[in-house]
Design a protein around this motif. Structure first.
Motif, mmCIF file in Angstrom:
data_model
loop_
_atom_site.group_PDB
_atom_site.id
_atom_site.type_symbol
_atom_site.label_atom_id
_atom_site.label_comp_id
_atom_site.label_asym_id
_atom_site.label_seq_id
_atom_site.Cartn_x
_atom_site.Cartn_y
_atom_site.Cartn_z
ATOM 1 N N GLU A 90 0.835 -1.209 0.000
ATOM 2 C CA GLU A 90 0.000 0.000 0.000
ATOM 3 C C GLU A 90 0.868 1.257 0.000
ATOM 4 N N ALA A 107 4.092 5.634 -5.498
ATOM 5 C CA ALA A 107 4.089 5.647 -6.957
ATOM 6 C C ALA A 107 3.243 6.803 -7.493
ATOM 7 N N GLY A 108 2.256 7.234 -6.709
ATOM 8 C CA GLY A 108 1.394 8.310 -7.136
ATOM 9 C C GLY A 108 1.971 9.700 -6.894
ATOM 10 N N LEU A 109 3.090 9.763 -6.185
ATOM 11 C CA LEU A 109 3.701 11.060 -5.914
ATOM 12 C C LEU A 109 4.520 11.525 -7.116
ATOM 13 N N LYS A 112 2.215 1.796 -3.469
ATOM 14 C CA LYS A 112 1.194 2.384 -4.343
ATOM 15 C C LYS A 112 1.073 3.879 -4.098
ATOM 16 N N MET A 113 1.088 4.267 -2.820
ATOM 17 C CA MET A 113 0.983 5.694 -2.492
ATOM 18 C C MET A 113 2.198 6.452 -3.025
#
Length: 73
Positions: free
Chosen positions: A46, A52-54, A49-50
Motif C-alpha cells: 500500500e 508511486a502516485g507522488l 502504491k501511495m
C-alpha cells in the motif's frame, strides 16, 4: 479461543507423537508469525502504491534540503 482443524498424513501424526512438543502452541506461534508477515507485506504494498502516485523529484533534492537546513543554523 476458536478451534481450527487440519488434516495431516497418518505417518506425520505418528512422527509428531514421537517428539515431546506442544503442537498446538507451535502451530499457533507459526500462524501468528505468518499473519504478521502478510500484514507487513500488505502495508508495504500500500505504501508503494501511495509513493508511486507522488510526483518525481530530481536527484539530490533531499541532500539539497538537508544542506539548506544545516546552513540556516
Amino acid at each position: 479461543m476458536e478451534v481450527l482443524s487440519i488434516r495431516i498424513p497418518r505417518e506425520l501424526k505418528r512422527k509428531m507423537k514421537e517428539v515431546d512438543v506442544n503442537w498446538s502452541e507451535e502451530i499457533r506461534k507459526f500462524i501468528e508469525a505468518k499473519v504478521r508477515e502478510y500484514r507487513k507485506k500488505k502495508a508495504l504494498e500500500e505504501i508503494d502504491k501511495m509513493l508511486a502516485g507522488l510526483p518525481e523529484t530530481e536527484k539530490g533534492t533531499a541532500r539539497k534540503y538537508v544542506r539548506e537546513d544545516r546552513d540556516s543554523n
